[in-house]
Scaffold this motif. Structure first.
Motif, short mmCIF file in Angstrom:
data_model
loop_
_atom_site.label_atom_id
_atom_site.label_comp_id
_atom_site.label_asym_id
_atom_site.label_seq_id
_atom_site.Cartn_x
_atom_site.Cartn_y
_atom_site.Cartn_z
N LEU A 174 23.23 -5.00 20.61
CA LEU A 174 22.47 -6.09 20.01
C LEU A 174 21.20 -5.59 19.35
N LEU A 175 20.55 -4.60 19.94
CA LEU A 175 19.34 -4.05 19.33
C LEU A 175 19.65 -3.36 18.00
N ILE A 176 20.76 -2.63 17.95
CA ILE A 176 21.11 -1.90 16.73
C ILE A 176 21.48 -2.86 15.61
N ILE A 177 22.34 -3.84 15.90
CA ILE A 177 22.73 -4.76 14.83
C ILE A 177 21.55 -5.67 14.43
N GLY A 178 20.62 -5.91 15.37
CA GLY A 178 19.42 -6.66 15.02
C GLY A 178 18.53 -5.88 14.06
N SER A 179 18.41 -4.57 14.29
CA SER A 179 17.62 -3.74 13.37
C SER A 179 18.29 -3.64 12.00
N LEU A 180 19.62 -3.60 11.97
CA LEU A 180 20.31 -3.60 10.68
C LEU A 180 20.06 -4.89 9.92
N ALA A 181 19.95 -6.01 10.63
CA ALA A 181 19.73 -7.30 9.97
C ALA A 181 18.38 -7.37 9.28
N LEU A 182 17.45 -6.50 9.63
CA LEU A 182 16.16 -6.48 8.94
C LEU A 182 16.30 -6.13 7.46
N ASN A 183 17.40 -5.49 7.09
CA ASN A 183 17.62 -5.15 5.69
C ASN A 183 17.83 -6.38 4.82
N ILE A 184 18.05 -7.55 5.43
CA ILE A 184 18.12 -8.79 4.66
C ILE A 184 16.82 -9.00 3.89
N ILE A 185 15.71 -8.62 4.50
CA ILE A 185 14.40 -8.76 3.84
C ILE A 185 14.35 -7.90 2.58
N ALA A 186 14.90 -6.68 2.65
CA ALA A 186 14.90 -5.81 1.48
C ALA A 186 15.76 -6.38 0.36
N PHE A 187 16.92 -6.93 0.71
CA PHE A 187 17.79 -7.51 -0.32
C PHE A 187 17.18 -8.76 -0.93
N ALA A 188 16.32 -9.45 -0.19
CA ALA A 188 15.65 -10.62 -0.76
C ALA A 188 14.75 -10.24 -1.94
N GLY A 189 14.27 -9.00 -1.95
CA GLY A 189 13.42 -8.58 -3.06
C GLY A 189 14.12 -8.57 -4.40
N LEU A 190 15.46 -8.46 -4.39
CA LEU A 190 16.21 -8.46 -5.65
C LEU A 190 16.44 -9.87 -6.19
#
Length: 495
Positions: A174-190
């Protein structure tokens, strides 16, 4: 609320970067919720709670976003897709990481079920809206590409979470997939906005209105007061003392005017809400629309639980030894992609009746559910997973069916009502199946119940739409000229 367009749809160019960003955002947000069936046996083992109670986690994470879809779309309309996507990334990632430290199922229901579920609902509304802003002629293709991100995420996350659980345990997974989900913020920049969000338009309008009211007040004041010669002293002169008995009058008049304005605003809001309730009542007078609401509720109630319970069924009956390379949840997701593409292509055929097609998928899914208790091999469960996944692809044609039933003018309102019924069914389905198991210590009766519900929904929809019934003025055929209008207004429907 209508937001004026600041730019026209591009139909390409940077729009394809937005499509890629939306696809990956949905991939990361929905990957774990779509493959929650892999985590369900682990939660049962860790927390030692009943299957009905534990099933609330998986049902809420998928149902809360749909039930709250009006709120999610209102957030996107007011603040824009980029800020909402950033906030949803924080919610999804935070909810997943917080679930790693859950001391009991009740806390897990909040952290994984509600927090992650609301985050998924927000990112779904934002990605659909920004994609429709960038595409007009190719809008259907763009929406088809990004909508497969949920199924692709469920397919890969089901296998990936199995491996992560073996290597790092449930908490580490759960910690690993939660950290991967932070990349949603990066994709929001596009997600560069093309339309000005309503919040900024309202702020600008409020500022202009305030300036205009101040100017109007000055003009009115100057018109009411007679012009005095400069040599004549008046009560307005600061050098002359004012009569205390006359000073409260302007303040009293202002109070009365403020109260009158407030009463008028309340009356406008009341008329607006009354009109909305009357419009909803008119929708439910349509026989086919009411049957569609029942069919979607029963389909969600019965067809969603297999995504959560099939892996546990295989393990509890000894049909699968250990964790397979491609879990049944992954098979459901892959066939779901094929179902979305296949059913979406079939509904575009001119002679195809979209209402009957949706009812046929319900009947097929119901038959597959009834076959689960009779299956005694893992290969049989794999075949059933393919059938259920393909039929569950009917979510992609729900907007088409809604347009055929109520018309394009009422699509937004009707689609929101249908999503509420679907979300309620998804939220209630897994706990009901879990309670059946806790009561009977067997899944057989639970899946018989699910299959009968789905079959009943499909049958009600077919019977209500038979030609022998009198037609309602809202029951329109899926004509070609409406398809173009539907493409223009799809942003309101999917959000």
């Amino acid at each position: 609320m209508t937001v004026q367009n600041t730019k026209k749809a591009l139909d390409g160019g940077w729009g394809w970067a937005v499509v890629a960003a939306c696809f990956l955002a949905l991939f990361l947000a929905y990957g774990s919720p779509q493959s929650v069936g892999v985590l369900y046996p682990e939660w049962l083992s860790v927390y030692q709670q009943g299957k009905g109670m534990t099933a609330w986690v998986g049902s809420l994470v998928s149902g809360v976003g749909l039930i709250a879809s009006p709120i999610c779309s209102a957030c996107v309309v007011n603040f824009g897709a980029r800020p909402v996507t950033i906030f949803s990334g924080v919610m999804v990632s935070g909810g997943l990481m917080l679930s790693a430290f859950a001391p009991n199922v009740q806390f897990l229901i909040f952290s994984y079920g509600i927090v992650v579920g609301l985050g998924c609902g927000l990112v779904y509304a934002a990605t659909m809206t920004i994609t429709c802003q960038y595409f007009d002629k190719r809008r259907g293709l763009a929406l088809g590409i990004i909508s497969t991100g949920t199924s692709a995420g469920g397919f890969l996350y089901a296998t990936g979470q199995n491996e992560l659980i073996e290597l790092f345990g449930l908490d580490g997974c759960l910690l690993i997939i939660g950290s991967l989900a932070l990349n949603i913020i990066a994709f929001a920049g596009l997600m560069r906005p093309l339309h000005v969000p309503a919040y900024y338009l309202k702020q600008k309008a409020a500022a202009l209105e305030k300036v205009e009211s101040q100017l109007l007040e000055k003009v009115v004041t100057s018109d009411l007061d007679p012009v005095k010669p400069p040599s004549e002293k008046t009560a307005d002169d600061p050098l002359i003392a004012k009569d205390p008995a006359e000073s409260p009058e302007p303040a009293l008049e202002r109070s009365f005017s403020i109260c009158a304005v407030m009463v008028e605003v309340i009356k406008k809001k009341q008329r607006s809400y009354s009109s909305y309730l009357r419009s909803m009542a008119d929708l439910f007078r349509d026989r086919v629309f009411g049957a569609l609401c029942v069919a979607i509720f029963l389909f969600s109630l019965g067809a969603f639980p297999p995504m959560l319970f099939l892996e546990d069924v295989a393990q509890s009956q000894g049909l699968a030894e250990g964790l397979s390379l491609f879990p049944l949840v992954s098979i459901v997701q892959v066939s779901g992609v094929l179902g979305k593409l296949g059913l979406g292509s079939m509904v575009d055929i001119r002679w195809m009746n979209s209402v009957y097609l949706y009812a046929a998928t319900a009947l097929g899914a119901g038959a597959a559910l009834l076959a689960i208790p009779l299956t005694k091999s893992y290969a049989g469960l794999q075949v059933i997973s393919v059938a259920i996944g393909f039929m569950s692809g009917n979510w992609s044609i729900t907007a088409y069916v809604t347009t055929a039933v109520v018309g394009i003018e009422r699509l937004t309102e009707a689609y929101g009502i249908l999503m509420f019924f679907g979300g309620t069914g998804i939220m209630l389905g897994p706990p009901v199946v879990g309670w059946f198991f806790d009561w009977m210590q067997s899944y057989d009766l639970a899946f018989y119940f699910s299959g009968v519900c789905v079959l009943l929904g499909g049958t009600i929809l077919i019977v209500s739409s038979l030609p022998c019934w009198s037609r309602h003025e809202g029951e329109e055929t899926h004509a070609s000229d409406e398809e173009q209008e539907y493409a223009d207004d799809l942003v309101a429907a999917v959000a």
